[in-house]
Design a protein around this motif. Structure first.
Motif, mmCIF file in Angstrom:
data_model
loop_
_atom_site.group_PDB
_atom_site.id
_atom_site.type_symbol
_atom_site.label_atom_id
_atom_site.label_comp_id
_atom_site.label_asym_id
_atom_site.label_seq_id
_atom_site.Cartn_x
_atom_site.Cartn_y
_atom_site.Cartn_z
ATOM 1 N N LEU A 198 0.847 -1.190 0.000
ATOM 2 C CA LEU A 198 0.000 0.000 0.000
ATOM 3 C C LEU A 198 0.882 1.239 0.000
ATOM 4 O O LEU A 198 1.755 1.385 0.849
ATOM 5 C CB LEU A 198 -0.909 0.006 1.235
ATOM 6 N N LEU A 199 0.654 2.122 -0.953
ATOM 7 C CA LEU A 199 1.408 3.373 -1.034
ATOM 8 C C LEU A 199 0.561 4.493 -0.442
ATOM 9 O O LEU A 199 -0.566 4.724 -0.894
ATOM 10 C CB LEU A 199 1.753 3.708 -2.492
ATOM 11 N N VAL A 237 0.830 -5.273 9.830
ATOM 12 C CA VAL A 237 1.022 -4.094 8.970
ATOM 13 C C VAL A 237 2.316 -3.422 9.418
ATOM 14 O O VAL A 237 2.528 -3.211 10.615
ATOM 15 C CB VAL A 237 -0.145 -3.075 9.081
ATOM 16 N N GLY A 238 3.177 -3.108 8.474
ATOM 17 C CA GLY A 238 4.426 -2.422 8.799
ATOM 18 C C GLY A 238 4.798 -1.448 7.695
ATOM 19 O O GLY A 238 4.281 -1.535 6.581
ATOM 20 N N CYS A 245 3.205 -2.456 4.134
ATOM 21 C CA CYS A 245 3.034 -3.847 3.716
ATOM 22 C C CYS A 245 2.117 -4.549 4.712
ATOM 23 O O CYS A 245 2.210 -4.310 5.917
ATOM 24 C CB CYS A 245 4.379 -4.566 3.666
ATOM 25 N N THR A 246 1.257 -5.412 4.194
ATOM 26 C CA THR A 246 0.347 -6.164 5.062
ATOM 27 C C THR A 246 0.627 -7.657 4.950
ATOM 28 O O THR A 246 1.208 -8.131 3.973
ATOM 29 C CB THR A 246 -1.131 -5.914 4.696
ATOM 30 N N LYS A 299 8.812 -8.373 3.061
ATOM 31 C CA LYS A 299 9.478 -7.626 1.993
ATOM 32 C C LYS A 299 9.961 -6.247 2.445
ATOM 33 O O LYS A 299 10.577 -5.523 1.671
ATOM 34 C CB LYS A 299 8.511 -7.426 0.808
ATOM 35 N N ILE A 300 9.666 -5.878 3.699
ATOM 36 C CA ILE A 300 9.938 -4.515 4.161
ATOM 37 C C ILE A 300 11.411 -4.131 3.999
ATOM 38 O O ILE A 300 11.721 -3.041 3.510
ATOM 39 C CB ILE A 300 9.453 -4.340 5.619
#
Length: 233
Positions: free
Chosen positions: A17-18, A49-50, A66-67, A73-74
């Motif tokens: 999510l952007l 969520v991060g 990212c969820t 992938k963070i």
């Protein structure tokens, strides 16, 4: 940009999510808000969520969230090149190198020409040694640097290598200088502003900042909270 509603299963499997983080919000507040909205709308008790790279409260712009399984992938996104635009104010310094703290010292700028300003950017291109601001969330001996700063404690901060790929002056309105920078992970634009002032024989602090790109992601494709709510089931 996402335009179709996202299902609970899709959130759990993983979404990128952007968001266009608003001024005044911490990155943590945005993550909490998004997590709460997902849990409420999807009737999910728990969802990961991060975010991939902190933005200061006084900065706006692109923040990748990212969820679910995509939180793995963070680190990959954090490592990507960033682009920022903003404003440096010449002739003064602040302890935080931005507008979080009050001006603590003033300097003359009459000796500085537009050519000096444009030429000074060349000193910062490539790999440089940069000292992070003392008003930052980095840790030393288990304590955040800003905790030392707020307690008035002196702390030695080691420099680290960062890379400035591009440093462009886009407008000069003395004492304000608008810029665009592309840089590596770990670069503090506040420190760049402070060092830029020193290179010109004056003081400087960061008076506005906006993150416009992370890798191939651009802020024009980002959501605000209201747009995100429209994607929820």
């Amino acid at each position: 940009m996402l335009t179709n509603p996202i299902t609970p299963e899709e959130f759990k499997e993983g979404q990128i999510l952007l968001f266009d983080k608003p001024l005044g919000w911490t990155s943590f507040q945005l993550v909490n808000k998004v997590r709460w909205l997902i849990r409420k709308s999807c009737n999910i008790k728990k969802i990961k969520v991060g975010h991939a790279g902190t933005l200061d409260p006084l900065a706006s712009g692109l923040l990748i969230l990212c969820t679910g399984k995509f939180t793995k992938k963070i680190e990959e996104y954090q490592a990507q090149e960033k682009e920022y635009t903003g404003t440096i104010t010449l002739g003064a310094t602040t302890p935080s190198y931005d507008m979080e703290t009050e001006v603590n010292e003033s300097f003359g700028i009459d000796h500085i020409s537009e050519e000096d300003i444009i030429g000074a950017t060349l000193e910062f291109l490539g790999e440089i040694d940069q000292v992070p601001p003392v008003f930052s969330a980095l840790k030393k001996e288990g304590k955040r640097l800003y905790e030392y700063a707020r307690n008035g404690e002196d702390v030695e901060i080691p420099s680290r290598k960062v890379e400035i790929k591009e440093f462009e002056i886009t407008e000069i309105r003395f004492p304000e200088v608008d810029f665009r920078v592309t840089c590596s992970k770990g670069t503090y634009i506040r420190s760049l502003a402070n060092d830029f002032g020193k290179s010109l024989g004056t003081g400087a602090y960061l008076s506005s900042l906006r993150r416009t790109k992370i890798g191939g992601f651009i802020v024009e494709d980002s959501l605000d909270i209201a747009s995100f709510e429209n994607l929820l089931p």
